[in-house]
Design a protein around this motif. Structure first.
Motif, PDB file in Angstrom:
ATOM      1  N   VAL A   1      27.965 -23.316   0.215  1.00 16.50           N
ATOM      2  CA  VAL A   1      27.877 -22.443  -1.056  1.00 16.50           C
ATOM      3  C   VAL A   1      28.176 -23.382  -2.143  1.00 16.50           C
ATOM      4  O   VAL A   1      29.360 -24.038  -2.269  1.00 16.50           O
ATOM      5  N   VAL A   2      27.301 -23.763  -3.133  1.00 16.02           N
ATOM      6  CA  VAL A   2      27.850 -24.593  -4.307  1.00 16.02           C
ATOM      7  C   VAL A   2      28.426 -23.803  -5.716  1.00 16.02           C
ATOM      8  O   VAL A   2      27.461 -22.858  -5.915  1.00 16.02           O
ATOM      9  N   GLY A   3      29.155 -23.780  -6.025  1.00 19.62           N
ATOM     10  CA  GLY A   3      29.710 -23.343  -7.205  1.00 19.62           C
ATOM     11  C   GLY A   3      29.782 -24.298  -8.434  1.00 19.62           C
ATOM     12  O   GLY A   3      30.111 -25.409  -8.301  1.00 19.62           O
ATOM     13  N   LEU A   4      29.105 -23.746  -9.714  1.00 19.10           N
ATOM     14  CA  LEU A   4      28.737 -24.543 -10.731  1.00 19.10           C
ATOM     15  C   LEU A   4      29.356 -23.937 -11.960  1.00 19.10           C
ATOM     16  O   LEU A   4      29.404 -23.164 -12.232  1.00 19.10           O
ATOM     17  N   THR A   5      29.757 -24.951 -12.998  1.00 19.14           N
ATOM     18  CA  THR A   5      30.333 -24.428 -14.057  1.00 19.14           C
ATOM     19  C   THR A   5      29.774 -25.359 -15.110  1.00 19.14           C
ATOM     20  O   THR A   5      29.083 -26.210 -14.929  1.00 19.14           O
ATOM     21  N   GLY A   6      30.222 -25.259 -16.507  1.00 18.61           N
ATOM     22  CA  GLY A   6      29.961 -26.219 -17.743  1.00 18.61           C
ATOM     23  C   GLY A   6      30.472 -25.491 -19.059  1.00 18.61           C
ATOM     24  O   GLY A   6      31.298 -24.863 -18.997  1.00 18.61           O
ATOM     25  N   THR A   7      29.949 -26.401 -20.203  1.00 20.60           N
ATOM     26  CA  THR A   7      30.331 -25.756 -21.050  1.00 20.60           C
ATOM     27  C   THR A   7      29.828 -24.460 -21.674  1.00 20.60           C
ATOM     28  O   THR A   7      28.816 -23.829 -20.649  1.00 20.60           O
ATOM     29  N   GLN A   8      30.278 -23.497 -22.505  1.00 23.33           N
ATOM     30  CA  GLN A   8      29.944 -22.307 -22.766  1.00 23.33           C
ATOM     31  C   GLN A   8      28.170 -22.404 -23.355  1.00 23.33           C
ATOM     32  O   GLN A   8      27.531 -21.634 -22.644  1.00 23.33           O
ATOM     33  N   ALA A   9      27.907 -23.345 -24.004  1.00 20.22           N
ATOM     34  CA  ALA A   9      26.723 -23.667 -24.436  1.00 20.22           C
ATOM     35  C   ALA A   9      25.738 -23.894 -22.940  1.00 20.22           C
ATOM     36  O   ALA A   9      24.601 -23.489 -23.127  1.00 20.22           O
ATOM     37  N   GLN A  10      26.136 -24.851 -22.327  1.00 22.85           N
ATOM     38  CA  GLN A  10      25.233 -25.105 -20.855  1.00 22.85           C
ATOM     39  C   GLN A  10      25.053 -23.886 -19.976  1.00 22.85           C
ATOM     40  O   GLN A  10      24.154 -23.316 -19.766  1.00 22.85           O
TER      41      GLN A  10
END
Length: 199
Positions: free
Chosen positions: A128-137
């Motif tokens: 399972v791959v968990g991804l995040t980023g900036t709010q804009a992304q």
């Protein structure tokens, strides 16, 4: 109604149409979400803080689910059902199951750091791959998948709830939308749909 939400409405209508045709005995071979304007390229951040692109999953079936790690009930249940579904599917289709990657994208990047996402995703399986980023992304990616998300009023800066739409998207090896998986039901239901669409 925005074009994004129109796309989701069309996709959901297609899914309902498929379900009705199945009840009538005339099962269509076309995927319910075939041709829907859902998904697309993105670059987010993985558990190690490095960029992860949508194209990194080319050749793999992807189960895309949006939620957040502080979710008190829905997200962990759905993710558990997705993981269980892949596991059940693997019992009879090991080679095909190896081509499936569950992708969990946060809608709460303020709290869900790469490390938190990585640890949380690992609770549901090593693949399972968990991804995040900036709010804009995150906002941009959620828009491509017609996913609603909003911070609920109240709470504190560190303790608050998020409202979000609930859907598990099965995407094909080329990134094409295939179907909405019944993650809100159970692992058996997810496995049954994987058997139907993963070839």
């Amino acid at each position: 109604m925005t074009s994004t939400f129109k796309s989701l409405a069309v996709a959901l209508a297609a899914t309902c149409t498929f379900a009705l045709s199945a009840c009538g005995g005339g099962v269509s071979e076309s995927p319910p979400l075939e041709g829907a304007a859902i998904g697309g390229d993105f670059t987010l951040t993985g558990k190690d803080g490095k960029p992860v692109k949508w194209s990194d999953f080319d050749g793999k079936y992807r189960i895309v689910y949006f939620g957040y790690t502080f979710c008190p009930d829905v997200c962990p249940v759905d993710l558990q059902n997705i993981a269980q579904g892949v596991k059940l599917f693997a019992r009879e289709n090991a080679e095909l199951a190896a081509k499936i990657v569950p992708v969990f994208i946060t809608i709460d990047p303020q709290r869900d750091t790469p490390q938190i996402m990585g640890a949380y995703a690992a609770n549901f399986g090593p693949n399972v791959v968990g991804l995040t980023g900036t709010q804009a992304q995150i906002d941009a990616v959620a828009k491509k998948w017609a996913v609603f998300h909003s911070r609920r009023e109240g709470g504190t800066p560190d303790a608050y709830l998020m409202d979000h739409s609930r859907a598990a998207f099965l995407m094909g090896p080329k990134g094409e939308p295939i179907a909405l998986l019944p993650a809100e039901q159970n692992g058996k239901a997810v496995a049954a749909d994987l058997a139907k669409w993963v070839h």
